[in-house]
Design a protein around this motif. Structure first.
Motif, PDB file in Angstrom:
ATOM      1  N   ARG A 231       1.176  -1.230  -0.035  1.00 48.76           N
ATOM      2  CA  ARG A 231       0.244  -0.162   0.106  1.00 48.76           C
ATOM      3  C   ARG A 231       1.223   1.273   0.215  1.00 48.76           C
ATOM      4  O   ARG A 231       0.838   1.866  -0.518  1.00 48.76           O
ATOM      5  CB  ARG A 231      -0.753  -0.122   1.053  1.00 48.76           C
ATOM      6  N   ARG A 392      -6.048 -17.940  -2.498  1.00 47.95           N
ATOM      7  CA  ARG A 392      -4.968 -17.751  -4.221  1.00 47.95           C
ATOM      8  C   ARG A 392      -4.483 -16.312  -4.276  1.00 47.95           C
ATOM      9  O   ARG A 392      -4.617 -15.321  -3.127  1.00 47.95           O
ATOM     10  CB  ARG A 392      -6.566 -17.095  -5.412  1.00 47.95           C
ATOM     11  N   ASN A 394      -2.133 -12.996  -4.502  1.00 45.55           N
ATOM     12  CA  ASN A 394      -2.288 -12.033  -4.678  1.00 45.55           C
ATOM     13  C   ASN A 394      -1.553 -11.157  -4.421  1.00 45.55           C
ATOM     14  O   ASN A 394      -1.002 -10.619  -3.248  1.00 45.55           O
ATOM     15  CB  ASN A 394      -3.600 -11.328  -4.013  1.00 45.55           C
ATOM     16  N   VAL A 396      -1.728  -7.794  -4.018  1.00 42.78           N
ATOM     17  CA  VAL A 396      -1.665  -6.757  -2.831  1.00 42.78           C
ATOM     18  C   VAL A 396      -1.956  -6.712  -1.734  1.00 42.78           C
ATOM     19  O   VAL A 396      -1.192  -5.856  -0.261  1.00 42.78           O
ATOM     20  CB  VAL A 396      -3.309  -5.797  -3.261  1.00 42.78           C
ATOM     21  N   THR A 397      -2.855  -8.297  -1.425  1.00 42.87           N
ATOM     22  CA  THR A 397      -2.576  -8.457   0.246  1.00 42.87           C
ATOM     23  C   THR A 397      -2.075 -10.232   0.451  1.00 42.87           C
ATOM     24  O   THR A 397      -2.770 -10.257   1.493  1.00 42.87           O
ATOM     25  CB  THR A 397      -4.770  -9.005   0.699  1.00 42.87           C
ATOM     26  N   LEU A 400      -6.205 -13.593  -0.883  1.00 44.41           N
ATOM     27  CA  LEU A 400      -7.700 -14.002  -1.375  1.00 44.41           C
ATOM     28  C   LEU A 400      -7.735 -14.791  -1.022  1.00 44.41           C
ATOM     29  O   LEU A 400      -7.475 -16.165  -1.382  1.00 44.41           O
ATOM     30  CB  LEU A 400      -7.646 -13.222  -2.888  1.00 44.41           C
ATOM     31  N   ALA A 436     -13.459 -13.577  -2.894  1.00 46.03           N
ATOM     32  CA  ALA A 436     -13.265 -12.821  -4.090  1.00 46.03           C
ATOM     33  C   ALA A 436     -14.052 -13.565  -5.372  1.00 46.03           C
ATOM     34  O   ALA A 436     -14.592 -12.388  -5.784  1.00 46.03           O
ATOM     35  CB  ALA A 436     -12.009 -12.292  -3.729  1.00 46.03           C
ATOM     36  N   ILE A 437     -13.707 -14.432  -5.437  1.00 45.32           N
ATOM     37  CA  ILE A 437     -14.446 -14.798  -6.341  1.00 45.32           C
ATOM     38  C   ILE A 437     -15.042 -16.138  -6.396  1.00 45.32           C
ATOM     39  O   ILE A 437     -14.184 -17.292  -5.189  1.00 45.32           O
ATOM     40  CB  ILE A 437     -12.946 -15.166  -7.523  1.00 45.32           C
TER      41      ILE A 437
ATOM     42  N   LEU B  31      -5.203   5.270  -6.894  1.00 45.66           N
ATOM     43  CA  LEU B  31      -5.846   4.188  -6.870  1.00 45.66           C
ATOM     44  C   LEU B  31      -6.813   3.575  -5.447  1.00 45.66           C
ATOM     45  O   LEU B  31      -6.783   3.797  -5.511  1.00 45.66           O
ATOM     46  CB  LEU B  31      -4.880   2.387  -7.040  1.00 45.66           C
ATOM     47  N   LEU B  32      -5.673   4.514  -4.530  1.00 49.67           N
ATOM     48  CA  LEU B  32      -6.306   4.060  -3.292  1.00 49.67           C
ATOM     49  C   LEU B  32      -6.956   5.266  -2.767  1.00 49.67           C
ATOM     50  O   LEU B  32      -7.170   5.274  -1.634  1.00 49.67           O
ATOM     51  CB  LEU B  32      -4.703   3.844  -1.987  1.00 49.67           C
ATOM     52  N   SER B  38      -7.338  -1.142   0.527  1.00 50.03           N
ATOM     53  CA  SER B  38      -6.694  -2.529  -0.275  1.00 50.03           C
ATOM     54  C   SER B  38      -7.411  -3.995  -1.018  1.00 50.03           C
ATOM     55  O   SER B  38      -6.469  -4.445  -1.659  1.00 50.03           O
ATOM     56  CB  SER B  38      -5.850  -2.310   0.339  1.00 50.03           C
ATOM     57  N   LEU B  39      -8.039  -4.168   0.584  1.00 51.68           N
ATOM     58  CA  LEU B  39      -8.735  -4.999   0.159  1.00 51.68           C
ATOM     59  C   LEU B  39      -9.340  -5.356  -1.212  1.00 51.68           C
ATOM     60  O   LEU B  39      -9.750  -6.002  -2.014  1.00 51.68           O
ATOM     61  CB  LEU B  39     -10.014  -5.876   1.029  1.00 51.68           C
ATOM     62  N   PHE B  41      -9.116  -2.919  -3.655  1.00 52.25           N
ATOM     63  CA  PHE B  41      -8.137  -2.942  -4.595  1.00 52.25           C
ATOM     64  C   PHE B  41      -7.956  -4.973  -5.223  1.00 52.25           C
ATOM     65  O   PHE B  41      -7.485  -5.319  -6.399  1.00 52.25           O
ATOM     66  CB  PHE B  41      -7.170  -2.161  -4.592  1.00 52.25           C
ATOM     67  N   ALA B  42      -7.376  -5.625  -4.319  1.00 51.51           N
ATOM     68  CA  ALA B  42      -6.811  -6.628  -3.624  1.00 51.51           C
ATOM     69  C   ALA B  42      -7.985  -8.292  -4.968  1.00 51.51           C
ATOM     70  O   ALA B  42      -7.660  -8.483  -5.280  1.00 51.51           O
ATOM     71  CB  ALA B  42      -6.771  -7.684  -2.712  1.00 51.51           C
ATOM     72  N   ILE B  43      -8.784  -7.506  -4.667  1.00 50.60           N
ATOM     73  CA  ILE B  43     -10.224  -8.274  -5.198  1.00 50.60           C
ATOM     74  C   ILE B  43     -10.599  -7.307  -6.624  1.00 50.60           C
ATOM     75  O   ILE B  43     -10.809  -8.352  -7.227  1.00 50.60           O
ATOM     76  CB  ILE B  43     -11.750  -8.342  -5.004  1.00 50.60           C
ATOM     77  N   VAL B  45      -7.929  -6.563  -8.684  1.00 50.10           N
ATOM     78  CA  VAL B  45      -6.710  -7.517  -9.240  1.00 50.10           C
ATOM     79  C   VAL B  45      -7.533  -8.990  -9.764  1.00 50.10           C
ATOM     80  O   VAL B  45      -6.557  -9.614 -10.589  1.00 50.10           O
ATOM     81  CB  VAL B  45      -5.634  -7.399  -9.059  1.00 50.10           C
ATOM     82  N   ALA B  46      -7.816  -9.286  -8.335  1.00 47.30           N
ATOM     83  CA  ALA B  46      -8.322 -11.152  -8.751  1.00 47.30           C
ATOM     84  C   ALA B  46      -9.500 -11.540  -9.483  1.00 47.30           C
ATOM     85  O   ALA B  46      -9.462 -11.975 -10.968  1.00 47.30           O
ATOM     86  CB  ALA B  46      -8.735 -11.399  -7.659  1.00 47.30           C
ATOM     87  N   ARG B  47      -9.843  -9.682  -9.891  1.00 51.06           N
ATOM     88  CA  ARG B  47     -11.597  -9.935 -11.034  1.00 51.06           C
ATOM     89  C   ARG B  47     -10.639 -10.169 -12.446  1.00 51.06           C
ATOM     90  O   ARG B  47     -11.054 -10.414 -12.915  1.00 51.06           O
ATOM     91  CB  ARG B  47     -12.754  -8.982 -10.329  1.00 51.06           C
ATOM     92  N   GLU B  49      -7.802 -10.793 -13.174  1.00 54.34           N
ATOM     93  CA  GLU B  49      -7.027 -11.387 -13.824  1.00 54.34           C
ATOM     94  C   GLU B  49      -7.962 -13.043 -14.740  1.00 54.34           C
ATOM     95  O   GLU B  49      -7.968 -13.417 -15.622  1.00 54.34           O
ATOM     96  CB  GLU B  49      -6.442 -12.490 -12.609  1.00 54.34           C
ATOM     97  N   PHE B  57       0.727  -8.291 -12.656  1.00 51.23           N
ATOM     98  CA  PHE B  57       1.581  -8.698 -11.715  1.00 51.23           C
ATOM     99  C   PHE B  57       3.547  -9.778 -11.579  1.00 51.23           C
ATOM    100  O   PHE B  57       3.884  -9.233 -10.301  1.00 51.23           O
ATOM    101  CB  PHE B  57       0.802  -8.360  -9.828  1.00 51.23           C
TER     102      PHE B  57
END
Lengths: 466, 81
Positions: A231, A392, A394, A396-397, A400, A436-437, B31-32, B38-39, B41-43, B45-47, B49, B57
């Protein structure tokens, strides 16, 4: 205390705290004032030899309370800020709490304990006797259900801190962690023992404002999880924030985050450490590479022994917690004194890399998620036959939560159903626990014993080799 | 739909699901700074993908993270065929 040990870390924190000024956005406390003052009104003498819960809204008063109670109380528990009310009651019962120290005492009417209000500023008071080897008690960063309480001695907690840290250098420490958790408490103790200032987080403060505040204070060293640091890298407006030392812990520090921090803070020394509330600080790695050198497993380093059993790291250490506090608590360590961390490691050349957690525990930005807790919610959906929740990777974190869901025969999978399942989880669980997914799959792999397979090698992407 | 539109759509989608109020944003927004934590934003990025079947990344040369919405769009534009 063994008189022959050379310059042991001090018995009582209050004797040492005079050099530290602790601050967050709204509050600054000069701990020197505690030498002849108190935040506890006339309440301190009541707490001699008692079990005390410290529950305050912000961090600086929590530091003051811990300094005042070390040596005074038999035991104190540092309640983290997000402790739910029913868990609070469980902690009070398990730890046999007699008194609650709080800056919002009205909340604790009806808890069956005495309440000692904490007030600022520090008021003059006569010194108290500090006759007890206080049990510093921390909640483990558990996943769900009743929190576990790990009791430490001050000597164990300070065992990884050099005798004269930061001597001769003008250091200012900061941490993204809350000092009421193990990682943050390490930084608090390091600042106090080193006699340096300590800058803490404030709830609701934007990261930009936080970094500007730290820059203005001249912060030289800071700790946080890889997710905290990601962050920071995504916040371009950082004011004068330019620490000389960056420390990562609490999650897997992969090569990408180490390299990205080096690029953004080229003057900084960057280290990553491995610690847990139960096992204490095990080691720190300062060579800029992910994972840890294999030789750490071959010989004890600073009294810390490590071994691998069933793929997971086990640690025997003088810095470990003493025991779990609760009438029927399980032993903290195995019969030979090794603590099973549940962190899976894999040898790659001359290094070991962390590859995940046993039991499928997912670490989302430092917060642990038990997949079974999430699966139980998803399985309540009438169209769901079974679900596998896993981590999975990620950027950023760190990780996830995602869910693979098998539907009943004849049910058609569509986006609306996947959103419905996600919403169901968001309504029942903390946001980081909700998947998340949601992916629909025809079947799920089972182990030979017929359990859902949680082998991390099969279910998550591995970090790239070093 | 182009990469930019998909990313803007997914930002709105994540915000709605996570019940975050976001203000108007464009390529220059940090972005932030648009109201996603940040959660979220993490989601996101996963979506992305899932949508693009690629994770920029993971690229080995990458040594800095995107800071604006535009950085993120560019990052995906570079890897989405």
């Amino acid at each position: 205390m063994n008189a022959s040990s050379p310059e042991p870390n001090p018995r009582r924190l209050a004797d040492l705290a005079a050099g530290t000024i602790v601050s967050d956005r709204d509050t600054t406390i000069d701990l020197a004032a505690l030498a002849r003052g108190t935040t506890l009104g006339g309440g301190a003498p009541l707490l001699a030899g008692r079990s005390v819960l410290i529950s305050v809204a912000s961090q600086p008063p929590a530091v003051a309370a811990a300094v005042e109670l070390d040596g005074l109380a038999h035991r104190f528990v540092l309640a983290p800020p997000d402790l739910a009310a029913d868990h609070m009651r469980a902690v009070i019962a398990d730890a046999g709490i007699d008194f609650i120290v709080s800056d919002h005492p009205q909340l604790f009417a009806g808890f069956g304990c005495g309440v000692v209000p904490l007030t600022l500023p520090v008021a003059d008071a006569s010194p108290v006797r500090r006759d007890f080897d206080t049990q510093w008690t921390l909640l483990t960063s558990g996943t769900s259900g009743r929190p576990k309480l790990a009791a430490h001695t001050l000597a164990a907690l300070t065992g990884a801190i050099p005798q004269r840290p930061d001597r001769g250098a003008r250091a200012v420490w900061a941490t993204f962690y809350d000092i009421r958790r193990y990682g943050g408490l390490q930084i608090m103790l390091r600042a106090i023992i080193g006699g340096t200032a300590l800058a803490l987080t404030s709830p609701g403060e934007s990261l930009r404002d936080h970094l500007h505040r730290l820059g203005a204070l001249g912060v030289t060293a800071m700790s946080g999880t890889p997710s905290h640091w990601r962050r920071v890298l995504m916040t371009p407006d950082r004011g004068d924030f330019a620490p000389a030392y960056i420390r990562l812990s609490g999650e897997i520090a992969d090569q990408m985050i180490l390299d990205a921090l080096h690029a953004a803070f080229p003057q900084a020394k960057i280290g990553h450490a491995y610690a847990s509330t139960e096992a204490g600080v095990a080691f720190a790695v300062d060579d800029g590479r992910q994972g840890f050198p294999a030789f750490l497993l071959e010989r004890a380093t600073n009294g810390v022994e490590m071994r691998i059993a069933d793929g997971a790291l086990q640690i025997r250490s003088p810095r470990a917690a003493s025991f779990y506090v609760a009438p029927d608590a399980p032993p903290l360590a195995g019969p030979d004194g090794f603590i099973d961390t549940g962190d899976l490691v894999e040898r790659r050349g001359d290094r070991y890399a962390f590859v995940g957690r046993r039991g499928g525990i997912v670490n989302v930005g430092g917060l642990k998620v038990n997949p079974e807790e999430v699966e139980a919610i998803i399985n309540q959906h009438p169209l769901v036959r079974m679900a596998l929740v896993r981590g999975r990777r990620n950027p950023v974190t760190g990780a996830l939560v995602v869910a693979d869901v098998v539907l009943h025969d004849g049910v058609t999978a569509d986006d609306a159903l996947s959103r419905e399942i996600m919403d169901m989880c968001l309504n029942a669980l903390a946001p980081h626990k909700a998947p998340a997914i949601v992916r629909f799959v025809p079947d799920l792999p089972l182990t030979p014993a017929g359990k859902l397979s949680r082998d991390p090698a099969q279910t998550s992407k591995k970090p790239p080799d070093a | 739909m182009n990469v930019r539109d998909i990313i803007f759509q997914e930002i709105a989608g994540v915000a709605a699901q996570q019940k975050k109020k976001i203000g108007p944003f464009d390529e220059n927004s940090p972005l932030l700074g648009i109201g996603l934590d940040s959660l979220c934003f993490a989601i996101l990025v996963a979506r992305l993908e899932e949508r693009f079947d690629v994770d920029p990344f993971e690229s080995a040369e990458l040594n800095s993270l995107p800071t604006t919405v535009g950085d993120l769009v560019e990052m995906y534009e570079r890897v989405v065929a």
